[in-house]
Design a protein around this motif. Structure first.
Motif, PDB file in Angstrom:
ATOM      1  N   ILE A 592       0.858  -1.195   0.000  1.00 14.40           N
ATOM      2  CA  ILE A 592       0.000   0.000   0.000  1.00 14.40           C
ATOM      3  C   ILE A 592       0.886   1.233   0.000  1.00 14.40           C
ATOM      4  O   ILE A 592       1.873   1.302   0.754  1.00 14.40           O
ATOM      5  CB  ILE A 592      -0.910   0.017   1.247  1.00 14.40           C
ATOM      6  N   GLU A 594       2.561   4.605   0.961  1.00 15.01           N
ATOM      7  CA  GLU A 594       2.771   5.098   2.329  1.00 15.01           C
ATOM      8  C   GLU A 594       1.780   6.186   2.715  1.00 15.01           C
ATOM      9  O   GLU A 594       1.252   6.202   3.832  1.00 15.01           O
ATOM     10  CB  GLU A 594       4.199   5.607   2.468  1.00 15.01           C
ATOM     11  N   VAL A 597      -1.767   4.828   3.905  1.00 14.25           N
ATOM     12  CA  VAL A 597      -1.904   3.859   4.995  1.00 14.25           C
ATOM     13  C   VAL A 597      -2.892   4.337   6.061  1.00 14.25           C
ATOM     14  O   VAL A 597      -3.685   3.562   6.601  1.00 14.25           O
ATOM     15  CB  VAL A 597      -0.522   3.587   5.633  1.00 14.25           C
ATOM     16  N   GLU A 598      -2.883   5.641   6.394  1.00  9.33           N
ATOM     17  CA  GLU A 598      -3.743   6.171   7.459  1.00  9.33           C
ATOM     18  C   GLU A 598      -5.228   6.050   7.148  1.00  9.33           C
ATOM     19  O   GLU A 598      -6.069   6.146   8.052  1.00  9.33           O
ATOM     20  CB  GLU A 598      -3.395   7.629   7.736  1.00  9.33           C
ATOM     21  N   LEU A 600      -6.611   3.307   5.673  1.00 11.79           N
ATOM     22  CA  LEU A 600      -6.930   1.905   5.388  1.00 11.79           C
ATOM     23  C   LEU A 600      -8.169   1.408   6.117  1.00 11.79           C
ATOM     24  O   LEU A 600      -8.917   0.593   5.592  1.00 11.79           O
ATOM     25  CB  LEU A 600      -5.742   1.016   5.764  1.00 11.79           C
ATOM     26  N   ALA A 607      -7.099   1.463  -1.774  1.00 14.25           N
ATOM     27  CA  ALA A 607      -5.836   2.087  -2.169  1.00 14.25           C
ATOM     28  C   ALA A 607      -5.820   2.340  -3.674  1.00 14.25           C
ATOM     29  O   ALA A 607      -6.494   1.651  -4.458  1.00 14.25           O
ATOM     30  CB  ALA A 607      -4.674   1.201  -1.760  1.00 14.25           C
ATOM     31  N   LYS A 637       1.786  -3.449   8.999  1.00 14.57           N
ATOM     32  CA  LYS A 637       3.024  -2.932   8.418  1.00 14.57           C
ATOM     33  C   LYS A 637       2.995  -3.236   6.923  1.00 14.57           C
ATOM     34  O   LYS A 637       2.719  -4.374   6.520  1.00 14.57           O
ATOM     35  CB  LYS A 637       4.249  -3.581   9.056  1.00 14.57           C
ATOM     36  N   THR A 638       3.271  -2.239   6.094  1.00 15.56           N
ATOM     37  CA  THR A 638       3.196  -2.438   4.645  1.00 15.56           C
ATOM     38  C   THR A 638       4.185  -1.550   3.925  1.00 15.56           C
ATOM     39  O   THR A 638       4.594  -0.504   4.456  1.00 15.56           O
ATOM     40  CB  THR A 638       1.773  -2.163   4.136  1.00 15.56           C
ATOM     41  N   LYS A 639       4.579  -1.988   2.745  1.00 13.29           N
ATOM     42  CA  LYS A 639       5.455  -1.197   1.885  1.00 13.29           C
ATOM     43  C   LYS A 639       5.066  -1.477   0.444  1.00 13.29           C
ATOM     44  O   LYS A 639       4.894  -2.640   0.047  1.00 13.29           O
ATOM     45  CB  LYS A 639       6.917  -1.573   2.122  1.00 13.29           C
ATOM     46  N   GLU A 640       4.870  -0.431  -0.302  1.00 16.03           N
ATOM     47  CA  GLU A 640       4.411  -0.579  -1.688  1.00 16.03           C
ATOM     48  C   GLU A 640       5.384  -1.459  -2.469  1.00 16.03           C
ATOM     49  O   GLU A 640       6.599  -1.289  -2.402  1.00 16.03           O
ATOM     50  CB  GLU A 640       4.272   0.790  -2.351  1.00 16.03           C
ATOM     51  N   THR A 644       2.647  -6.953   2.689  1.00 13.68           N
ATOM     52  CA  THR A 644       1.965  -6.445   3.881  1.00 13.68           C
ATOM     53  C   THR A 644       1.992  -7.507   4.983  1.00 13.68           C
ATOM     54  O   THR A 644       1.856  -8.704   4.703  1.00 13.68           O
ATOM     55  CB  THR A 644       0.503  -6.094   3.555  1.00 13.68           C
TER      56      THR A 644
END
Length: 655
Positions: A592, A594, A597-598, A600, A607, A637-640, A644
Motif C-alpha cells: 500500500i 505510504e 496507509v492512514e 486503510l 488504495a 506494516k506495509t510497503k508498496e 503487507t
C-alpha cells in the motif's frame, strides 16, 4: 560626742540599705553599743514582751534572745513610766521601788536610758542603754538617739506593711493566675506602676526581670495601639468617658504579638482628685485569632457568594428564605430583600413540586446530599431549569435548623439535552430504517445475482465450443462475485453498526479451526497457490467466537491471495505466547502506498493501486471492528511493491 554621732549615722544608713529588718536591727544594736560606750545595749519588743537583740561590752557581741525572758516581766510597767514620745532616763538610786529598779540592781546598773520606738503611732518597743557607772545624759545625745529610735519605728512599719501587701499580692496573684487575669496598679502622682506575677508572665517576663514603671508598660504596647489606648486612659481620668476598657496588642518578650483585653477603675480622694487606677489585663489572643479567622471566613464566604454565578440561599425548615445571594436577582429577576421569608416551594413548577419536596424532606431527615433538577418560576412568570444541591444547617446540639442550597441555571443544558435526545431518537429510527433497507436490498439483490450467475454457467456449457464467448461469461461471473462480496460485507457491517451483533464464546482448538477454515475457503485458489501455516509455542485452549474469527481470517487471507497474484505464497503464523494468542498474515504482494496507509481502516476506502482488483473497501474495517469486539489488537506494516504484514493479538479468555 564624735563617736556618738558617727554611730548614729552608721545605724541610719544600715536601716536604709539592709534588705532584712532583723539583720538591720542586730547591726544597729551592735553599732550603738560600741559607739555609745555603754556596758549594755538592747532592743525590747512590746508585742512579744521580750528582748530581741542584746549587746554586751565585755564580750563585744550582740546575741538574739529567743522566746520571752522571765526576768523581763518588769518591762510591762515601763509603758506607764515612759512619757509619750519622750525618752526615759536617769539614775537607779532616784527611782521609786519597782521591778525595774530591782532589775537594774541585779545587773549593777547605775545609769539608764530608754528611747521609745513608735510604729504607725503605736508603741512598738524601746532601745535600752545601761551603764555601771553614773553617767550624765546630754540632751543632744538623747535627742539624736530618740531620732534613731523613730527611724527604726518607721522601718518597722514599712516592713510590716510590705509583708502585708506582699501576702495580699501573693493571694491576689494566686486568684488572678487561676482566672487568667493579670492585675496592675498605676499611681497617677508618681507614675509608679505595680504588676502582678501573672501580668509579667503574660508577656514573657518574671518578677526579677519585670520593671514596675509606666514606661515599661508603654514600650510593650504595640506601636499602632499606644496612641488610642493612652487617649482612652486620658479621657477616663479627665471624666470625658465613663470607662477605661478595650482591646490592644502587646509585644511578647519572644517577639510575637498577644491580644489583651484591658479595663481599669479610677480611685479619687475626697476632693475628687484622681489618685490611682487599679485594673486587669486578660490574654484573649486565642479568642481574638479565632474571631479574626471567623471574620476572614465570613468575608471570604460573602465575597464568594456575592460574586459567584450560582444562587446561594439559606432556608428555614419550611423552605422560607433567610438569605439570598445577588445572583438570585440576576437569574430569576426578584429583589433579594423582597424574597426574605417567602416560601421557596411556592415558586416550583406544579409538575415538579412533589419531587422537590420529597428531596427536601429526605435531606432534612437523613442529611443525604442529592442533586435535583426542576423548574422554577421567574419574576416574568416564565420558568427556568435549576439544578440544586443542598446541605443541612445544624446548631450546637447538632439539630437541623435549616438548609443551605446552591443552584445554577441549567436551562441551556436541558435544551441541548432535549435536542440531543430528539436527534438520537431520530438517528436511531434512521439507522433502523437503513438497516432494514440494507437487509431488504441485499436479499432482493441476492436472488437476481444468483440467477445471473447460474445462467452464465449454462451459457458456458452451451457455448463451450465458442472461445469468443468465454471471456464475456467470465467477466459476468467476476462482477457477480464482486457484488456478492459487497452485499455480504454490507450486511455484516450493518449488523455491527446497529449493535445487534452478539458474540458466542466457547473453547476452540485453534490449530484444527485454522486447518478446517483453509480447507473450506482456500483449498482451490484460482492460481493454485496454498497458504503456508507456521505454528510456534506450546498449544493452549483459546476462548473466542468462531463465526467472528471466520470473518476476520477469511478477509485477511483472501486479501493476501488477492493482492499478491504472481508472487510468493502468503504465510499464516500462529504464535502461542504466554498470555496471548498472536496471529500474523503475511503476503508479498503490491503493498500500500505510504501516504494512504492512514486511511486503510476507513469504510469503502481502497488504495490507488487496487483499481483493477475486485474489493468492497469494507474488509479491513470489519477485521478491525471484530478484533476489538473480541478484546484484541491489530497492527499493520506495509510497503508498496514489497507486501503487507498484519498482526493480531487476542487474550486466551474472554470476559
Amino acid at each position: 560626742m564624735k563617736n556618738h554621732l558617727l554611730g548614729i549615722s552608721l545605724a541610719n544608713n544600715i536601716l536604709l540599705d539592709e534588705p532584712k529588718f532583723d539583720d538591720a536591727l542586730q547591726l544597729c544594736i551592735t553599732i550603738l553599743g560600741e559607739s555609745q560606750e555603754v556596758n549594755s545595749c538592747y532592743v525590747f519588743k512590746m508585742e512579744t514582751e521580750s528582748i530581741q537583740y542584746s549587746y554586751d561590752s565585755e564580750t563585744k557581741k550582740t546575741v538574739k534572745l529567743l522566746g520571752t525572758d522571765a526576768s523581763c516581766n518588769f518591762f510591762s510597767e515601763i509603758k506607764i513610766m515612759i512619757p509619750e514620745n519622750k525618752c526615759f532616763y536617769g539614775y537607779r538610786e532616784e527611782l521609786k521601788p519597782t521591778l525595774f529598779k530591782t532589775y537594774l540592781a541585779t545587773k549593777n546598773t547605775d545609769s539608764f536610758l530608754l528611747t521609745p520606738i513608735y510604729s504607725n503611732n503605736k508603741l512598738w518597743g524601746f532601745i535600752g542603754y545601761e551603764n555601771h557607772n553614773r553617767v550624765d545624759w546630754i540632751n543632744e545625745e538623747v535627742r539624736s538617739l530618740s531620732i534613731l529610735a523613730k527611724n527604726i519605728g518607721i522601718r518597722a512599719f514599712k516592713d510590716a506593711l510590705t509583708e502585708v501587701i506582699g501576702t495580699q499580692m501573693e493571694n491576689l496573684n494566686y486568684y488572678m493566675t487561676g482566672t487568667n487575669q493579670a492585675m496592675w496598679e498605676l499611681d497617677l502622682t508618681t507614675k509608679k506602676t505595680l504588676y502582678s506575677y501573672y501580668w509579667a508572665e503574660m508577656i514573657g517576663y518574671d518578677k526579677e526581670t519585670i520593671e514596675h514603671s509606666y514606661d515599661f508598660w508603654r514600650k510593650n504596647v504595640h506601636p499602632d495601639d499606644i496612641e488610642a489606648v493612652e487617649k482612652n486612659l486620658h479621657n477616663y481620668i479627665a471624666n470625658i468617658s465613663d470607662e477605661y476598657s478595650g482591646i490592644m496588642r502587646m509585644n511578647h518578650k519572644k517577639g510575637h504579638i498577644i491580644w489583651v483585653k484591658y479595663c481599669g477603675i479610677l480611685k479619687r480622694d475626697d476632693d475628687g482628685t484622681p489618685l490611682k487606677i487599679i485594673g486587669t489585663h486578660i490574654d484573649v489572643t486565642d479568642i481574638k485569632e479565632k474571631e479574626i479567622q471567623l471574620q476572614l471566613s465570613e468575608e471570604k464566604y460573602r465575597f464568594i457568594t456575592e460574586n459567584t454565578t450560582d444562587i446561594i440561599c439559606q432556608h428555614n425548615l419550611d423552605t422560607s428564605y433567610i438569605y439570598l445571594s445577588n445572583s438570585f436577582k440576576e437569574i430569576l429577576g426578584y429583589e433579594t430583600d423582597q424574597m426574605i421569608n417567602k416560601i421557596a416551594s411556592d415558586y416550583v413548577h406544579p409538575d415538579d413540586f412533589k419531587y422537590v419536596m420529597a428531596a427536601s424532606n429526605e435531606l432534612a431527615s437523613s442529611g443525604k446530599h442529592t442533586v435535583i433538577t426542576y423548574r422554577f418560576r421567574k419574576k416574568d412568570q416564565t420558568y427556568v431549569w435549576l439544578e440544586t444541591t443542598g446541605k443541612n444547617i445544624v446548631n450546637t446540639d447538632n439539630k437541623v435548623i435549616g438548609t443551605q442550597t446552591c443552584s445554577r441555571d441549567v436551562s441551556e443544558r436541558i435544551e441541548i439535552d432535549e435536542k440531543r435526545e430528539a436527534a438520537l431518537i431520530k438517528e436511531k429510527k434512521f439507522n433502523e430504517m437503513k438497516s432494514e433497507f440494507v437487509s431488504m436490498a441485499s436479499h432482493q439483490f441476492r436472488t437476481p445475482l444468483t440467477v445471473i450467475y447460474s445462467n452464465t454457467e449454462l451459457l458456458d456449457l452451451k457455448l463451450n465450443k465458442n472461445p469468443a464467448i468465454k471471456p464475456i461469461t467470465n467477466r459476468i461471473k467476476r462482477e457477480v462475485d464482486r457484488m456478492t462480496e459487497l452485499m455480504n460485507n454490507i450486511l455484516v457491517f450493518a449488523k455491527y453498526e446497529s449493535q445487534k451483533l452478539k458474540k458466542e464464546i466457547k473453547p476452540i482448538s485453534f490449530d484444527a479451526f485454522v486447518k478446517l477454515l483453509i480447507k473450506t475457503y482456500f483449498n482451490n485458489t484460482p492460481d493454485g497457490r496454498k497458504i503456508k501455516v507456521i505454528t510456534k509455542g506450546e498449544r493452549k485452549t483459546f476462548y473466542s467466537d468462531e463465526s467472528l474469527l471466520i470473518h476476520i481470517l477469511t478477509n485477511l487471507i483472501n486479501n493476501a491471495f488477492k493482492y499478491s497474484i504472481g508472487k510468493a505464497t502468503p504465510c499464516l503464523i500462529i504464535n502461542y505466547l504466554e498470555n496471548k494468542l498472536e496471529i500474523e498474515v503475511i503476503d508479498y504482494g503490491i503493498g500500500i502506498p505510504e501516504h494512504e496507509v492512514e486511511h486503510l481502516f476507513t469504510s469503502f476506502f481502497r488504495a490507488s493501486n487496487t483499481n483493477t482488483i475486485i474489493g468492497s473497501g469494507l474488509g479491513l474495517v470489519i477485521v478491525k471492528q471484530f478484533t476489538r469486539f473480541l478484546s484484541g489488537t491489530i497492527e499493520l506494516k506495509t510497503k508498496e511493491n514489497d507486501g503487507t504484514i498484519i498482526k493480531l493479538q487476542f487474550p486466551y479468555e474472554q470476559e
